[in-house]
Design an enzyme around this catalytic site. Structure first.
Site, PDB file in Angstrom:
ATOM      1  N   HIS A 158      43.626  16.691  33.573  1.00  0.00           N
ATOM      2  CA  HIS A 158      44.805  16.896  32.719  1.00  0.00           C
ATOM      3  C   HIS A 158      45.138  15.611  31.959  1.00  0.00           C
ATOM      4  O   HIS A 158      45.452  15.646  30.772  1.00  0.00           O
ATOM      5  CB  HIS A 158      46.030  17.261  33.574  1.00  0.00           C
ATOM      6  CG  HIS A 158      45.892  18.541  34.344  1.00  0.00           C
ATOM      7  ND1 HIS A 158      45.867  18.562  35.719  1.00  0.00           N
ATOM      8  CD2 HIS A 158      45.806  19.829  33.947  1.00  0.00           C
ATOM      9  CE1 HIS A 158      45.767  19.810  36.133  1.00  0.00           C
ATOM     10  NE2 HIS A 158      45.723  20.608  35.088  1.00  0.00           N
TER      11      HIS A 158
ATOM     12  N   ARG B  86      42.797  22.936  42.409  1.00  0.00           N
ATOM     13  CA  ARG B  86      42.472  23.675  43.630  1.00  0.00           C
ATOM     14  C   ARG B  86      41.595  22.868  44.592  1.00  0.00           C
ATOM     15  O   ARG B  86      41.373  23.304  45.725  1.00  0.00           O
ATOM     16  CB  ARG B  86      41.802  25.006  43.290  1.00  0.00           C
ATOM     17  CG  ARG B  86      42.765  25.998  42.637  1.00  0.00           C
ATOM     18  CD  ARG B  86      42.139  27.371  42.464  1.00  0.00           C
ATOM     19  NE  ARG B  86      43.127  28.381  42.118  1.00  0.00           N
ATOM     20  CZ  ARG B  86      43.315  28.878  40.893  1.00  0.00           C
ATOM     21  NH1 ARG B  86      42.595  28.438  39.881  1.00  0.00           N
ATOM     22  NH2 ARG B  86      44.239  29.806  40.672  1.00  0.00           N
TER      23      ARG B  86
ATOM     24  N   LYS C 261      37.025  21.959  28.578  1.00  0.00           N
ATOM     25  CA  LYS C 261      35.805  22.775  28.630  1.00  0.00           C
ATOM     26  C   LYS C 261      35.537  23.277  30.043  1.00  0.00           C
ATOM     27  O   LYS C 261      34.694  24.140  30.248  1.00  0.00           O
ATOM     28  CB  LYS C 261      34.611  21.923  28.177  1.00  0.00           C
ATOM     29  CG  LYS C 261      34.584  21.636  26.690  1.00  0.00           C
ATOM     30  CD  LYS C 261      33.341  20.823  26.372  1.00  0.00           C
ATOM     31  CE  LYS C 261      33.146  20.647  24.891  1.00  0.00           C
ATOM     32  NZ  LYS C 261      31.951  19.839  24.593  1.00  0.00           N
TER      33      LYS C 261
ATOM     34  N   ASP D  26      37.334  25.118  31.773  1.00  0.00           N
ATOM     35  CA  ASP D  26      37.632  26.556  31.723  1.00  0.00           C
ATOM     36  C   ASP D  26      37.059  27.099  30.418  1.00  0.00           C
ATOM     37  O   ASP D  26      37.791  27.405  29.472  1.00  0.00           O
ATOM     38  CB  ASP D  26      39.140  26.774  31.814  1.00  0.00           C
ATOM     39  CG  ASP D  26      39.696  26.188  33.098  1.00  0.00           C
ATOM     40  OD1 ASP D  26      39.534  26.822  34.142  1.00  0.00           O
ATOM     41  OD2 ASP D  26      40.252  25.071  33.063  1.00  0.00           O
TER      42      ASP D  26
ATOM     43  N   VAL E 271      36.287  16.374  33.139  1.00  0.00           N
ATOM     44  CA  VAL E 271      36.406  15.134  33.905  1.00  0.00           C
ATOM     45  C   VAL E 271      35.993  15.437  35.348  1.00  0.00           C
ATOM     46  O   VAL E 271      36.422  16.447  35.926  1.00  0.00           O
ATOM     47  CB  VAL E 271      37.843  14.581  33.857  1.00  0.00           C
ATOM     48  CG1 VAL E 271      37.980  13.334  34.727  1.00  0.00           C
ATOM     49  CG2 VAL E 271      38.227  14.268  32.414  1.00  0.00           C
TER      50      VAL E 271
ATOM     51  N   ALA F 218      50.381  20.077  39.023  1.00  0.00           N
ATOM     52  CA  ALA F 218      49.493  19.420  39.995  1.00  0.00           C
ATOM     53  C   ALA F 218      48.486  18.584  39.209  1.00  0.00           C
ATOM     54  O   ALA F 218      47.268  18.724  39.362  1.00  0.00           O
ATOM     55  CB  ALA F 218      48.808  20.449  40.901  1.00  0.00           C
ATOM     56  N   LEU F 219      49.019  17.739  38.361  1.00  0.00           N
ATOM     57  CA  LEU F 219      48.200  17.031  37.375  1.00  0.00           C
ATOM     58  C   LEU F 219      47.194  16.077  38.023  1.00  0.00           C
ATOM     59  O   LEU F 219      47.508  15.377  38.974  1.00  0.00           O
ATOM     60  CB  LEU F 219      49.110  16.238  36.422  1.00  0.00           C
ATOM     61  CG  LEU F 219      50.142  17.080  35.646  1.00  0.00           C
ATOM     62  CD1 LEU F 219      50.975  16.178  34.734  1.00  0.00           C
ATOM     63  CD2 LEU F 219      49.479  18.192  34.847  1.00  0.00           C
TER      64      LEU F 219
HETATM   65  P1  PAJ Z   1      45.440  24.251  34.357  1.00  0.00           P
HETATM   66  O1  PAJ Z   1      44.440  24.782  35.314  1.00  0.00           O
HETATM   67  O2  PAJ Z   1      46.562  23.423  34.870  1.00  0.00           O
HETATM   68  O3  PAJ Z   1      44.659  23.420  33.273  1.00  0.00           O
HETATM   69  C1  PAJ Z   1      45.306  22.870  32.157  1.00  0.00           C
HETATM   70  C2  PAJ Z   1      44.255  22.340  31.201  1.00  0.00           C
HETATM   71  O4  PAJ Z   1      43.534  21.287  31.835  1.00  0.00           O
HETATM   72  C3  PAJ Z   1      43.217  23.415  30.795  1.00  0.00           C
HETATM   73  O5  PAJ Z   1      42.947  23.309  29.412  1.00  0.00           O
HETATM   74  C4  PAJ Z   1      42.014  23.046  31.641  1.00  0.00           C
HETATM   75  O6  PAJ Z   1      40.783  23.443  31.077  1.00  0.00           O
HETATM   76  C5  PAJ Z   1      42.141  21.522  31.669  1.00  0.00           C
HETATM   77  N1  PAJ Z   1      41.384  20.971  32.803  1.00  0.00           N
HETATM   78  C6  PAJ Z   1      41.476  21.311  34.114  1.00  0.00           C
HETATM   79  N2  PAJ Z   1      40.577  20.617  34.851  1.00  0.00           N
HETATM   80  C7  PAJ Z   1      39.903  19.818  33.984  1.00  0.00           C
HETATM   81  C8  PAJ Z   1      38.842  18.868  34.111  1.00  0.00           C
HETATM   82  N3  PAJ Z   1      38.304  18.584  35.290  1.00  0.00           N
HETATM   83  N4  PAJ Z   1      38.406  18.238  33.002  1.00  0.00           N
HETATM   84  C9  PAJ Z   1      38.951  18.514  31.777  1.00  0.00           C
HETATM   85  N5  PAJ Z   1      39.956  19.399  31.584  1.00  0.00           N
HETATM   86  C10 PAJ Z   1      40.408  20.046  32.667  1.00  0.00           C
HETATM   87  O7  PAJ Z   1      44.252  26.243  32.474  1.00  0.00           O
HETATM   88  C11 PAJ Z   1      45.420  26.380  32.809  1.00  0.00           C
HETATM   89  O8  PAJ Z   1      46.125  25.449  33.548  1.00  0.00           O
HETATM   90  C12 PAJ Z   1      46.238  27.606  32.437  1.00  0.00           C
HETATM   91  O9  PAJ Z   1      45.389  28.719  32.367  1.00  0.00           O
HETATM   92  C13 PAJ Z   1      47.025  27.451  31.098  1.00  0.00           C
HETATM   93  C14 PAJ Z   1      46.080  27.220  29.913  1.00  0.00           C
HETATM   94  C15 PAJ Z   1      48.023  26.298  31.198  1.00  0.00           C
HETATM   95  C16 PAJ Z   1      47.815  28.763  30.819  1.00  0.00           C
HETATM   96  O10 PAJ Z   1      48.661  29.082  31.860  1.00  0.00           O
END
Ligand code: PAJ
Length: 274
Positions: free
Chosen positions: A35, A185, A146, A148, A174, A30-31
């Site tokens: 991402h 989400r 960051k 998470d 971002v 759900a990029l």
């Molecule tokens: P997911 O929630 O898909 O996130 C993948 C990566 O994108 C993570 O490192 C997360 O911190 C980063 N990310 C998400 N939203 C962001 C934003 N608004 N700005 C910058 N980076 C962002 O995190 C996971 O997946 C999973 O826990 C995973 C590490 C893949 C293990 O299953």
């Protein structure tokens, strides 16, 4: 771009790219632009870019949104192609898990406070899959957001504790134009909920401003943040050092303000690093 589904295909890459830098971006799909910023950074800094999409069941707790987690494989694969990703690894659950397994346990402080209180065991499952993915891809650099913060910190700790040979790159959060931190989400939010959800980033911004004017008392900062978020169901507002230990006074360069809140049925997290 090549889509890969098996471990064997992925392992063959190692022989092919022995002398090249591999950049790896693990995701659950759900990029969105968050991402994409990680993927772009990986593209700029490496010869070969691997993205994984795997909705990891072991990091979801009973009753969480594993079944309804947004799945957009076709769109995601287009996005990866447009970002010049070389390999998209999208395995089946049975490829990644065999049943009764050796388990990774997150440490007590970072693994079982804040996010770990509401989601006990979440980080155990997250570390389990990240370790598997890092071992499979064997990247030079792996990119994490960051957004998470606790996840990122635990992954860095695991890399240190298990002497993994990978450089973890910390990527900035971002946000949408109005400040809402991007998240897969966010699609769950109704129009009104989305407006209420803005109070999270507003409160963080306000705290940063107060700190800029010299207010370093964490209790004062947390109280004013709680007031700004009075319409939503706050789970925690915490100010910690980079080891996730609670602090009473802001230490510039070593502090984080972290929020988790329920907006309608959607759980959101956000933070700033001070
Ligand atoms: P997911 O929630 O898909 O996130 C993948 C990566 O994108 C993570 O490192 C997360 O911190 C980063 N990310 C998400 N939203 C962001 C934003 N608004 N700005 C910058 N980076 C962002 O995190 C996971 O997946 C999973 O826990 C995973 C590490 C893949 C293990 O299953």
């Amino acid at each position: 771009m090549e889509i890969i589904q098996t471990v064997q295909q992925l392992q063959q890459l190692q022989n092919r790219f022995k002398k090249l830098n591999i950049g790896f971006v693990p995701t659950m799909g759900a990029l969105h632009d968050g991402h994409i910023s990680l993927i772009k950074q990986a593209r700029e800094q490496n010869d070969v870019v691997v993205v994984s999409i795997f909705v990891n069941p072991t990091q979801f707790l009973e009753g969480e949104d594993l079944e309804t987690y947004p799945k957009k494989m076709e769109a995601d694969s287009k996005i990866c192609e447009l970002c010049n990703v070389d390999y998209l690894f999208a395995p089946e659950i049975s490829t990644m898990y065999s049943g009764d397994e050796v388990l990774i346990k997150a440490p007590n402080i970072r693994g079982y406070t804040l996010e770990g209180v509401k989601r006990p065991g979440h980080f155990d499952g997250m570390l389990q899959i990240v370790l598997k993915l890092l071992n499979l891809v064997q990247p030079t650099n792996a990119y994490f957001g960051k957004k998470d913060a606790q996840q990122l910190s635990l992954i860095k700790l695991m890399v240190d504790n298990f002497f993994l040979n990978v450089n973890i790159v910390e990527c900035e959060i971002v946000r949408e134009e109005d400040g809402l931190a991007m998240s897969s989400r966010n699609v769950y939010l109704s129009k009104d909920e989305r407006i209420d959800a803005l109070s999270i980033s507003k409160s963080l911004k306000y705290a940063a401003k107060q700190i800029g004017s010299g207010e370093l008392d964490c209790e004062v900062l947390i109280n004013s943040m709680r007031e700004i978020m009075n319409k939503i169901d706050i789970e925690y507002v915490a100010i910690t050092n980079r080891k996730f230990e609670k602090i009473e006074k802001i230490e510039l360069g070593n502090s984080m303000i972290l929020v988790a809140a329920q907006v309608g049925t959607t759980r959101l997290i956000d933070n700033i690093w001070i």
